[in-house]
Design a protein around this motif. Structure first.
Motif, mmCIF file in Angstrom:
data_model
loop_
_atom_site.group_PDB
_atom_site.id
_atom_site.type_symbol
_atom_site.label_atom_id
_atom_site.label_comp_id
_atom_site.label_asym_id
_atom_site.label_seq_id
_atom_site.Cartn_x
_atom_site.Cartn_y
_atom_site.Cartn_z
ATOM 1 N N SER A 14 -28.089 -1.323 42.074
ATOM 2 C CA SER A 14 -27.564 -1.312 43.437
ATOM 3 C C SER A 14 -28.130 -0.090 44.149
ATOM 4 C CB SER A 14 -26.032 -1.239 43.414
ATOM 5 O OG SER A 14 -25.566 -0.851 44.692
ATOM 6 N N ARG A 42 -23.723 -5.047 45.499
ATOM 7 C CA ARG A 42 -22.281 -5.140 45.768
ATOM 8 C C ARG A 42 -22.046 -5.527 47.221
ATOM 9 N NH1 ARG A 42 -22.196 -0.252 42.923
ATOM 10 N NH2 ARG A 42 -21.891 1.074 44.752
ATOM 11 N N TRP A 49 -23.332 -9.192 45.916
ATOM 12 C CA TRP A 49 -24.289 -9.485 46.973
ATOM 13 C C TRP A 49 -25.572 -9.957 46.323
ATOM 14 C CZ3 TRP A 49 -24.016 -10.020 52.103
ATOM 15 C CH2 TRP A 49 -25.213 -10.079 52.829
ATOM 16 N N ALA A 58 -32.634 -4.683 51.261
ATOM 17 C CA ALA A 58 -31.462 -4.101 50.598
ATOM 18 C C ALA A 58 -31.623 -2.593 50.723
ATOM 19 C CB ALA A 58 -31.399 -4.514 49.129
ATOM 20 N N LYS A 110 -24.107 -15.858 59.097
ATOM 21 C CA LYS A 110 -24.272 -14.456 58.691
ATOM 22 C C LYS A 110 -25.736 -14.163 58.396
ATOM 23 C CE LYS A 110 -22.324 -11.121 55.414
ATOM 24 N NZ LYS A 110 -21.070 -10.724 54.771
ATOM 25 N N GLY A 113 -24.918 -8.064 56.128
ATOM 26 C CA GLY A 113 -23.611 -7.522 55.790
ATOM 27 C C GLY A 113 -23.733 -6.029 55.503
#
Ligand code: BTN
Length: 262
Positions: A14, A42, A49, A58, A110, A113
């Protein structure tokens, strides 16, 4: 104000954890990590995610804001405004909107996020790590089949392919402008700016048994809901679903089902 620094790494579990390590070892505000492949991404509210390798942005950004901890959630909202401003340019003529608290949507689907994490010591914010998952170059076949109806990407909208670094830097530069304004003016302008992109005002929403009409966003970023008996409820965290798709159990937050009314 900060200097945007963007580091791209091949793989991370992550980027939130990578940025957190950098923050703890003293990296300055504006330091950002982008992972080409993220294996344990996450999402909000404990969700996972998922991002198809190499396709999407990301990114996690370190901020070191001088602010009261109670104002820290406003940074997520600020970040969603920065992302929406850039997406308006990338995905022209589509108009980007937001869903409370900081999802970014195009055509009611979407596209990005935001996850906000941080560390507070003795009542002071040490740092905040803002994480962005932006569906940039993914195509419909890259999404889990149950989510194709509720997700979109810049490539789906435009037919174009985007450069991760260029898009990441544009977002960081816009975030720097907005955080600069935050430092001068305080948090007051954030809900006002955010609500210009909010299309769910006056819509029916539900969350944890609370059902009502979304009537606005308070000065602290909380969602204001008017319940059927006329009272107002403030929702400060978590996930809300729009009443419209709720009975069919539509998923909004990747693997986090919206709360169903029984
Ligand atoms: C959401 O649930 O909508 C927020 C998703 C945030 C995902 C991003 S991807 C980059 C960063 N690293 C993570 O593990 N999560 C955030």
């Amino acid at each position: 104000m900060f200097d945007p620094i963007l580091k791209i790494i091949e793989i991370a579990e992550s980027t939130q954890d990578e940025a957190r390590k950098l923050a703890l070892s003293g990296s300055p505000a504006g330091t950002s990590i982008v992972a080409i492949v993220q294996t344990e991404g996450r999402g909000r509210c404990g969700s996972k995610w998922f991002s198809p390798p190499g396709k999407n942005l990301a990114m996690s950004v370190i901020l070191r804001p001088k602010m009261e901890p109670r104002d820290a959630p406003m940074l997520g909202m600020l970040f969603s405004i920065a992302v929406a401003d850039i997406l308006d340019k990338l995905c022209h003529p589509f108009r980007t909107s937001v869903k409370w608290p900081n999802d970014v949507l195009v055509q009611d689907k979407k596209i990005a996020g935001i996850l906000s994490e941080g560390q507070i010591t003795n009542g002071c914010v040490d740092f905040v790590v803002l994480g962005l998952g932006l569906n940039l170059n993914s195509l419909e076949e890259d999404f889990p089949s149950n989510l194709t109806e509720s997700l979109t990407s810049c490539s789906i909208l435009t037919g174009l392919t985007f450069n991760l670094r260029e898009v990441g830097m544009s977002i960081l530069i816009r975030l720097r402008e907005l955080t600069g304004r935050f430092e001068i003016e305080g948090a007051g302008f954030v809900p006002r700016l955010w609500q210009r992109r909010w299309l769910h005002k006056d819509q029916r929403i539900c969350r944890d048994g609370v059902e009502g009409t979304a009537i606005g966003v308070d000065d602290d970023g909380a969602l204001l809901v008017e319940t059927p008996d006329g009272s107002w409820v403030k929702i400060s965290s978590g996930e809300v679903c729009l009443q419209r798709p709720c009975p069919e159990k539509k998923v909004f937050n990747r693997d986090l089902p919206c709360i169903e009314k029984s």
